[in-house]
Design a protein around this motif. Structure first.
Motif, mmCIF file in Angstrom:
data_model
loop_
_atom_site.group_PDB
_atom_site.id
_atom_site.type_symbol
_atom_site.label_atom_id
_atom_site.label_comp_id
_atom_site.label_asym_id
_atom_site.label_seq_id
_atom_site.Cartn_x
_atom_site.Cartn_y
_atom_site.Cartn_z
ATOM 1 N N UNK A 27 0.743 -1.381 -0.077
ATOM 2 C CA UNK A 27 -0.076 -0.162 -0.157
ATOM 3 C C UNK A 27 0.847 1.256 -0.088
ATOM 4 N N UNK A 28 1.965 1.406 0.840
ATOM 5 C CA UNK A 28 2.739 2.486 0.892
ATOM 6 C C UNK A 28 3.443 2.441 -0.386
ATOM 7 N N UNK A 29 3.986 1.505 -0.999
ATOM 8 C CA UNK A 29 4.694 1.529 -2.067
ATOM 9 C C UNK A 29 4.124 2.194 -3.379
ATOM 10 N N UNK A 30 2.591 1.966 -3.401
ATOM 11 C CA UNK A 30 1.824 2.132 -4.754
ATOM 12 C C UNK A 30 1.346 3.776 -4.605
ATOM 13 N N UNK A 31 1.814 4.225 -3.419
ATOM 14 C CA UNK A 31 0.995 6.056 -3.466
ATOM 15 C C UNK A 31 2.624 6.703 -3.391
ATOM 16 N N UNK A 32 2.136 8.019 -3.830
ATOM 17 C CA UNK A 32 3.266 9.093 -3.604
ATOM 18 C C UNK A 32 2.986 9.702 -2.637
ATOM 19 N N UNK A 33 1.768 10.111 -2.066
ATOM 20 C CA UNK A 33 1.436 10.902 -1.270
ATOM 21 C C UNK A 33 -0.046 10.203 -0.441
ATOM 22 N N UNK A 34 -0.134 10.644 0.714
ATOM 23 C CA UNK A 34 -1.413 10.417 1.441
ATOM 24 C C UNK A 34 -1.859 11.405 2.532
ATOM 25 N N UNK A 35 -2.956 11.670 2.379
ATOM 26 C CA UNK A 35 -3.445 12.752 3.252
ATOM 27 C C UNK A 35 -3.566 11.880 4.730
ATOM 28 N N UNK A 36 -3.659 12.776 5.701
ATOM 29 C CA UNK A 36 -4.053 12.034 7.086
ATOM 30 C C UNK A 36 -5.288 11.391 6.973
ATOM 31 N N UNK A 37 -6.383 11.740 6.463
ATOM 32 C CA UNK A 37 -7.312 10.533 6.501
ATOM 33 C C UNK A 37 -7.173 9.359 5.721
ATOM 34 N N UNK A 38 -6.356 9.367 4.756
ATOM 35 C CA UNK A 38 -6.163 8.144 3.884
ATOM 36 C C UNK A 38 -5.212 7.349 4.537
ATOM 37 N N UNK A 39 -4.508 8.039 5.226
ATOM 38 C CA UNK A 39 -3.385 7.246 6.061
ATOM 39 C C UNK A 39 -3.870 6.431 7.161
ATOM 40 N N UNK A 40 -4.872 7.096 7.927
ATOM 41 C CA UNK A 40 -5.625 6.789 8.781
ATOM 42 C C UNK A 40 -6.516 5.271 8.566
ATOM 43 N N UNK A 41 -7.347 5.695 7.319
ATOM 44 C CA UNK A 41 -8.119 4.644 6.814
ATOM 45 C C UNK A 41 -7.386 3.339 6.674
ATOM 46 N N UNK A 42 -6.422 3.579 6.162
ATOM 47 C CA UNK A 42 -5.404 2.294 5.417
ATOM 48 C C UNK A 42 -4.929 1.810 6.584
ATOM 49 N N UNK A 90 -10.011 3.927 13.248
ATOM 50 C CA UNK A 90 -9.747 4.921 11.940
ATOM 51 C C UNK A 90 -10.021 6.352 12.523
ATOM 52 N N UNK A 91 -10.995 6.304 13.583
ATOM 53 C CA UNK A 91 -11.380 7.737 13.998
ATOM 54 C C UNK A 91 -10.225 8.182 14.950
ATOM 55 N N UNK A 92 -9.726 7.061 15.837
ATOM 56 C CA UNK A 92 -8.559 7.350 16.878
ATOM 57 C C UNK A 92 -7.271 7.715 16.147
ATOM 58 N N UNK A 93 -7.012 6.902 15.038
ATOM 59 C CA UNK A 93 -5.737 7.283 14.372
ATOM 60 C C UNK A 93 -5.762 8.673 13.676
ATOM 61 N N UNK A 94 -6.827 9.273 13.043
ATOM 62 C CA UNK A 94 -6.989 10.543 12.586
ATOM 63 C C UNK A 94 -6.902 11.439 13.669
ATOM 64 N N UNK A 95 -7.585 11.294 15.015
ATOM 65 C CA UNK A 95 -7.507 12.291 15.872
ATOM 66 C C UNK A 95 -5.889 12.334 16.512
ATOM 67 N N UNK A 96 -5.306 11.155 16.487
ATOM 68 C CA UNK A 96 -4.021 11.104 16.695
ATOM 69 C C UNK A 96 -3.067 11.903 15.982
ATOM 70 N N UNK A 97 -3.141 11.617 14.821
ATOM 71 C CA UNK A 97 -2.509 12.511 13.642
ATOM 72 C C UNK A 97 -2.938 13.990 13.888
ATOM 73 N N UNK A 98 -4.008 14.403 13.981
ATOM 74 C CA UNK A 98 -4.415 15.606 14.034
ATOM 75 C C UNK A 98 -3.777 16.323 15.367
#
Length: 161
Positions: free
Chosen positions: A17-32, A138-146
């Motif tokens: 997943x990481x190798x196939x993307x050049x960038x990722x938003x916090x939301x995308x990263x949290x979902x993944x 997913x919600x928790x990871x995004x909250x942590x990132x934010x």
């Protein structure tokens, strides 16, 4: 204590997943991250109990072997943070990892109740339904990132998001 190959595939899929993307938003990263983590009950179950139960019930050699087997996943985790949040420091990676794994280790038992816990919860809260691990993580990871990034920005460390 050897993991089933399926559980180790979590790190491989995350790497793909990481190798196939050049960038990722916090939301995308949290979902993944929530998706990959939620697909592997054995891995999260063992990591959520290993600090206490496993340490008391296994030899030092077995505990060392378990930690060594986790190394590829931790490397993938660190590499993903560095790739998608390029201004992150090593200290920030360590701090985020502690917060992330604390969150996951705490959420798992709350979302995967034993029969005894489920019965007790319904006595205290009629019609209780445990939260879905993927959704709440997913919600928790995004909250942590934010919150993690906001805290560091307030400290004068500006990160490219």
């Amino acid at each position: 204590m050897r993991f089933a190959h399926r559980e180790w595939f979590c790190g491989c899929l995350l790497q793909i997943d990481f190798d196939s993307r050049e960038s990722m938003s916090k939301e995308e990263y949290s979902r993944l991250l929530a998706k990959r983590w939620s697909e592997h009950d054995l891995l999260i179950s063992l990591t959520s109990i290993h600090y206490t139960t496993l340490e008391k019930k296994c030899s030092q050699h077995t505990l060392n072997d378990y930690k060594t087997q986790l190394r590829p996943f931790f490397k993938t985790f660190d590499d993903g943070l560095k790739k998608f949040f390029p201004h992150i420091t090593e200290e920030q990676i360590k701090n985020f990892a502690v917060l992330f794994f604390s969150l996951m280790n705490g959420l798992y038992p709350m979302t995967h109740l034993s029969d005894k816990q489920a019965e007790a919860m319904t006595k205290g809260i009629p019609n209780y339904t445990p939260p879905d691990f993927y959704e709440i993580s997913k919600i928790g990871i995004l909250a942590l990132l934010n919150n993690f990034w906001v805290t560091h920005i307030k400290a004068g460390i500006i990160l490219s998001m």
